[in-house]
Design a protein around this motif. Sequence first.
Motif, PDB file in Angstrom:
ATOM      1  N   GLY A  95      -4.880   4.952   1.941  1.00 57.41           N
ATOM      2  CA  GLY A  95      -3.474   4.767   1.304  1.00 57.41           C
ATOM      3  C   GLY A  95      -2.737   5.667   2.156  1.00 57.41           C
ATOM      4  N   GLY A  96      -1.489   5.471   1.910  1.00 54.61           N
ATOM      5  CA  GLY A  96      -0.792   4.581   0.830  1.00 54.61           C
ATOM      6  C   GLY A  96      -0.490   3.357   1.142  1.00 54.61           C
ATOM      7  N   ALA A  97       0.335   2.728   0.448  1.00 53.53           N
ATOM      8  CA  ALA A  97       1.069   1.453   0.458  1.00 53.53           C
ATOM      9  C   ALA A  97       1.054   0.854   1.784  1.00 53.53           C
ATOM     10  CB  ALA A  97       2.143   1.002  -0.591  1.00 53.53           C
ATOM     11  N   ARG A  98       1.908   1.439   2.663  1.00 51.18           N
ATOM     12  CA  ARG A  98       2.313   0.910   3.885  1.00 51.18           C
ATOM     13  C   ARG A  98       1.227   0.924   4.854  1.00 51.18           C
ATOM     14  NH1 ARG A  98       7.538   4.085   5.008  1.00 51.18           N
ATOM     15  NH2 ARG A  98       6.276   5.545   3.804  1.00 51.18           N
ATOM     16  N   LEU A  99       0.169   2.061   4.594  1.00 49.80           N
ATOM     17  CA  LEU A  99      -1.021   1.980   5.691  1.00 49.80           C
ATOM     18  C   LEU A  99      -1.996   0.836   5.087  1.00 49.80           C
ATOM     19  CD1 LEU A  99      -1.829   3.559   7.965  1.00 49.80           C
ATOM     20  CD2 LEU A  99      -3.021   5.062   6.385  1.00 49.80           C
ATOM     21  N   TYR A 100      -2.173   0.343   3.942  1.00 46.17           N
ATOM     22  CA  TYR A 100      -2.873  -0.406   3.440  1.00 46.17           C
ATOM     23  C   TYR A 100      -2.202  -1.984   3.829  1.00 46.17           C
ATOM     24  CZ  TYR A 100      -5.326   2.301  -0.105  1.00 46.17           C
ATOM     25  OH  TYR A 100      -6.036   3.158  -0.972  1.00 46.17           O
ATOM     26  N   GLU A 101      -1.146  -1.977   3.925  1.00 49.06           N
ATOM     27  CA  GLU A 101      -0.619  -3.111   4.254  1.00 49.06           C
ATOM     28  C   GLU A 101      -0.856  -3.398   5.887  1.00 49.06           C
ATOM     29  OE1 GLU A 101       3.765  -5.691   4.222  1.00 49.06           O
ATOM     30  OE2 GLU A 101       3.614  -3.882   3.290  1.00 49.06           O
ATOM     31  N   GLU A 102      -0.654  -2.525   6.617  1.00 43.17           N
ATOM     32  CA  GLU A 102      -0.944  -2.318   8.130  1.00 43.17           C
ATOM     33  C   GLU A 102      -2.351  -2.857   8.500  1.00 43.17           C
ATOM     34  OE1 GLU A 102      -0.093   0.055  12.150  1.00 43.17           O
ATOM     35  OE2 GLU A 102       0.548   0.892  10.245  1.00 43.17           O
ATOM     36  N   ALA A 103      -3.305  -1.926   7.706  1.00 45.35           N
ATOM     37  CA  ALA A 103      -4.775  -2.230   7.900  1.00 45.35           C
ATOM     38  C   ALA A 103      -5.327  -3.418   7.407  1.00 45.35           C
ATOM     39  CB  ALA A 103      -5.350  -1.104   7.269  1.00 45.35           C
ATOM     40  N   LEU A 104      -4.621  -4.050   6.380  1.00 38.22           N
ATOM     41  CA  LEU A 104      -5.438  -5.232   5.804  1.00 38.22           C
ATOM     42  C   LEU A 104      -5.995  -6.163   6.723  1.00 38.22           C
ATOM     43  CD1 LEU A 104      -6.446  -6.681   3.064  1.00 38.22           C
ATOM     44  CD2 LEU A 104      -4.180  -7.780   3.040  1.00 38.22           C
ATOM     45  N   PRO A 105      -5.043  -6.866   7.566  1.00 33.34           N
ATOM     46  CA  PRO A 105      -5.325  -7.914   8.755  1.00 33.34           C
ATOM     47  C   PRO A 105      -6.614  -7.502   9.505  1.00 33.34           C
ATOM     48  CG  PRO A 105      -3.240  -7.475   8.827  1.00 33.34           C
ATOM     49  CD  PRO A 105      -3.708  -6.293   7.849  1.00 33.34           C
TER      50      PRO A 105
END
Length: 155
Positions: A95-105
Motif C-alpha cells: 500500500g497505499g492505493a497509488r503504489l498498488y496501481e503502479e505495481a499491479l502491471p
Amino acid sequence: MIALVAAYDKNRVIGYKGRIPWNIQGEQRRFRELTTGNVVVMGRRTYEEIGRPLPNRTTIVVSSTACYEGENLRTVTSLAKALELALDKDVYISGGARLYEEALPIADKLYITEIEGSFEGDTFFLEFDESKYKRIIEKYNEGEIPYVYLTYEKI
C-alpha cells in the motif's frame, strides 16, 4: 517474485482518513506469514500508520517528502528504486492505493484478504482484470466479521 498484499471490504475500501477502518483479530496473520524474511515496500502514509519498521523483514518506504532510515529500513523516491534494493528477495507491495496501481502491471501475485463487511472509506483498492489471474481461495475465516484469504496468480 513481486506480489501485492491488501485487505479490502466488499466495496474495495482499504482506508479511511489515513487508517485501516477495521480491527479484525487474526486478519493480519497472513501478512506477517508472507512477508517475514522478505522485502515489504510501502508508501509514506502506510508507513506512518504503522509507525515503525516491521520486524524480521526489510521495509522500504517510497516517498518524495520524507526520509526514514534505520535497521532494515530504507526510503527511496520510486517503486523502481525500491525494486533495485530488493535484489533477490521476494517483494510484497503493501500500500497505499497509488503504489498498488503502479505495481499491479508487474505483480506476479495478489494476496488479498476480502472482508465480508462494509466500512466507511476514502481510499480504495483498484479494479483489476481478474481474467488475467488464476483465483485460489486459501481459507475462509469465520468470526464477528468474516473474511477470506484469496490468492490471484498471474496467468
